[in-house]
Design an enzyme around this catalytic site. Sequence first.
Site, PDB file in Angstrom:
ATOM      1  N   GLY A  17       0.785  -1.221   0.000  1.00  0.00           N
ATOM      2  CA  GLY A  17       0.000   0.000   0.000  1.00  0.00           C
ATOM      3  C   GLY A  17       0.818   1.273   0.000  1.00  0.00           C
ATOM      4  O   GLY A  17       1.778   1.433  -0.758  1.00  0.00           O
ATOM      5  N   ASP A  63       7.391  -4.489  14.649  1.00  0.00           N
ATOM      6  CA  ASP A  63       6.073  -4.203  15.215  1.00  0.00           C
ATOM      7  C   ASP A  63       6.155  -2.824  15.841  1.00  0.00           C
ATOM      8  O   ASP A  63       6.739  -2.643  16.909  1.00  0.00           O
ATOM      9  CB  ASP A  63       5.700  -5.263  16.254  1.00  0.00           C
ATOM     10  CG  ASP A  63       4.357  -4.995  16.923  1.00  0.00           C
ATOM     11  OD1 ASP A  63       3.722  -3.961  16.615  1.00  0.00           O
ATOM     12  OD2 ASP A  63       3.949  -5.816  17.765  1.00  0.00           O
ATOM     13  N   ASN A  90       4.115   5.297   8.906  1.00  0.00           N
ATOM     14  CA  ASN A  90       3.004   4.924   8.043  1.00  0.00           C
ATOM     15  C   ASN A  90       2.187   3.744   8.559  1.00  0.00           C
ATOM     16  O   ASN A  90       0.992   3.647   8.263  1.00  0.00           O
ATOM     17  CB  ASN A  90       3.545   4.588   6.649  1.00  0.00           C
ATOM     18  CG  ASN A  90       2.518   3.895   5.780  1.00  0.00           C
ATOM     19  OD1 ASN A  90       1.584   4.508   5.281  1.00  0.00           O
ATOM     20  ND2 ASN A  90       2.678   2.580   5.605  1.00  0.00           N
ATOM     21  N   TYR A 155     -10.440   4.012  15.022  1.00  0.00           N
ATOM     22  CA  TYR A 155      -9.545   4.536  13.984  1.00  0.00           C
ATOM     23  C   TYR A 155      -9.568   6.065  13.986  1.00  0.00           C
ATOM     24  O   TYR A 155      -8.516   6.713  13.964  1.00  0.00           O
ATOM     25  CB  TYR A 155      -9.981   3.989  12.630  1.00  0.00           C
ATOM     26  CG  TYR A 155      -9.126   4.413  11.464  1.00  0.00           C
ATOM     27  CD1 TYR A 155      -7.907   3.787  11.212  1.00  0.00           C
ATOM     28  CD2 TYR A 155      -9.544   5.419  10.598  1.00  0.00           C
ATOM     29  CE1 TYR A 155      -7.117   4.162  10.137  1.00  0.00           C
ATOM     30  CE2 TYR A 155      -8.768   5.800   9.516  1.00  0.00           C
ATOM     31  CZ  TYR A 155      -7.554   5.164   9.287  1.00  0.00           C
ATOM     32  OH  TYR A 155      -6.786   5.545   8.205  1.00  0.00           O
ATOM     33  N   LYS A 159      -6.318   8.437  14.753  1.00  0.00           N
ATOM     34  CA  LYS A 159      -5.788   9.336  13.728  1.00  0.00           C
ATOM     35  C   LYS A 159      -5.928  10.799  14.134  1.00  0.00           C
ATOM     36  O   LYS A 159      -5.115  11.642  13.740  1.00  0.00           O
ATOM     37  CB  LYS A 159      -6.485   9.079  12.396  1.00  0.00           C
ATOM     38  CG  LYS A 159      -6.141   7.718  11.785  1.00  0.00           C
ATOM     39  CD  LYS A 159      -4.654   7.559  11.524  1.00  0.00           C
ATOM     40  CE  LYS A 159      -4.314   6.287  10.779  1.00  0.00           C
ATOM     41  NZ  LYS A 159      -2.872   6.154  10.481  1.00  0.00           N
ATOM     42  N   ILE A 190      -7.941   5.849  -0.420  1.00  0.00           N
ATOM     43  CA  ILE A 190      -6.914   5.416  -1.360  1.00  0.00           C
ATOM     44  C   ILE A 190      -7.105   3.921  -1.579  1.00  0.00           C
ATOM     45  O   ILE A 190      -7.254   3.166  -0.617  1.00  0.00           O
ATOM     46  CB  ILE A 190      -5.498   5.683  -0.820  1.00  0.00           C
ATOM     47  CG1 ILE A 190      -5.375   7.139  -0.338  1.00  0.00           C
ATOM     48  CG2 ILE A 190      -4.456   5.357  -1.884  1.00  0.00           C
ATOM     49  CD1 ILE A 190      -5.570   8.194  -1.397  1.00  0.00           C
ATOM     50  N   THR A 192      -6.220   0.665  -1.600  1.00  0.00           N
ATOM     51  CA  THR A 192      -5.193  -0.232  -1.086  1.00  0.00           C
ATOM     52  C   THR A 192      -5.887  -1.469  -0.530  1.00  0.00           C
ATOM     53  O   THR A 192      -7.107  -1.475  -0.343  1.00  0.00           O
ATOM     54  CB  THR A 192      -4.398   0.438   0.049  1.00  0.00           C
ATOM     55  OG1 THR A 192      -5.294   0.688   1.154  1.00  0.00           O
ATOM     56  CG2 THR A 192      -3.775   1.751  -0.401  1.00  0.00           C
ATOM     57  N   PRO A 193      -5.129  -2.524  -0.225  1.00  0.00           N
ATOM     58  CA  PRO A 193      -5.746  -3.700   0.397  1.00  0.00           C
ATOM     59  C   PRO A 193      -6.496  -3.369   1.685  1.00  0.00           C
ATOM     60  O   PRO A 193      -7.555  -3.945   1.950  1.00  0.00           O
ATOM     61  CB  PRO A 193      -4.547  -4.613   0.661  1.00  0.00           C
ATOM     62  CG  PRO A 193      -3.568  -4.275  -0.421  1.00  0.00           C
ATOM     63  CD  PRO A 193      -3.713  -2.778  -0.598  1.00  0.00           C
TER      64      PRO A 193
END
Length: 256
Positions: A17, A63, A90, A155, A159, A190, A192-193
């Site tokens: 990603g 990790d 990231n 999330y 963030k 975006i 991405t997976p």
Amino acid sequence: MNRVAGKIALVTGAGMGLGRASSLLLAAEGAKVVVTDIDETAARQTAELIAENGGESLSFSHDVSNLEDWPSVMSAVAKRFGRLDVLVNNAGIATAKNIEDTSLPEWRRTMAVNLDGVFFGCQQGIALMKQSSGGSIINLSSIDGIIGEAELAAYCASKGGVRTLTKAVAVHCAERRYGIRCNSIHPGYIWTPQTENYLRDLGTLDQEKAKALARHPIGFLGEPNDIAYMVLYLASDESKFVTGSEMVVDGGYLAV
């Protein structure tokens, strides 16, 4: 070409990603890139892609939520290259759960990866960068660090924390004249997976993708390189007067 020639960059979550795209672009523009990921095989594959294109790279299993993993990675960077110029925090995860359905373990795991990982990275990055001529710390937040989405409770919280932590780090480093800049990037959707898995968790993938697309006035979803180019700008000396900023790359999502 060569917008970051000679710089040493570390990218976490670089196995796929946004992390992989950023690593490949930084390498193509002249940086030596250390790629890390909790998936050691994926990190190694990114490093191999860099090498195939003539770049120099190292890869590590990492990790980011485990403080004990950070010193060994940073020591390896210092031993091999002598300094660190760019750190891209990231690595991140997302769980499609609203506030009522989010369990305490899910909450804590999201915070551990998305926020603790950035906290550790900033601390470790500053310690190494201030030994030389400074550098650029780039933290991946999200549009959900600015607004809320019902099905991304943990999330959004994590963030949002990245957003304001970035500003605190930027001011701290600026006031002490470390020569270290710190900025956050706030992507829209975006492809991405991780995005694909999130939309699939919400329901029928095609229907959820169509809903997401409708929320972006530009008329299409982003690609990993759309974020990688912002990473490149913030990593380069072109952005020497940019610190404490939140760089929104969202196809107009937040404009409506």
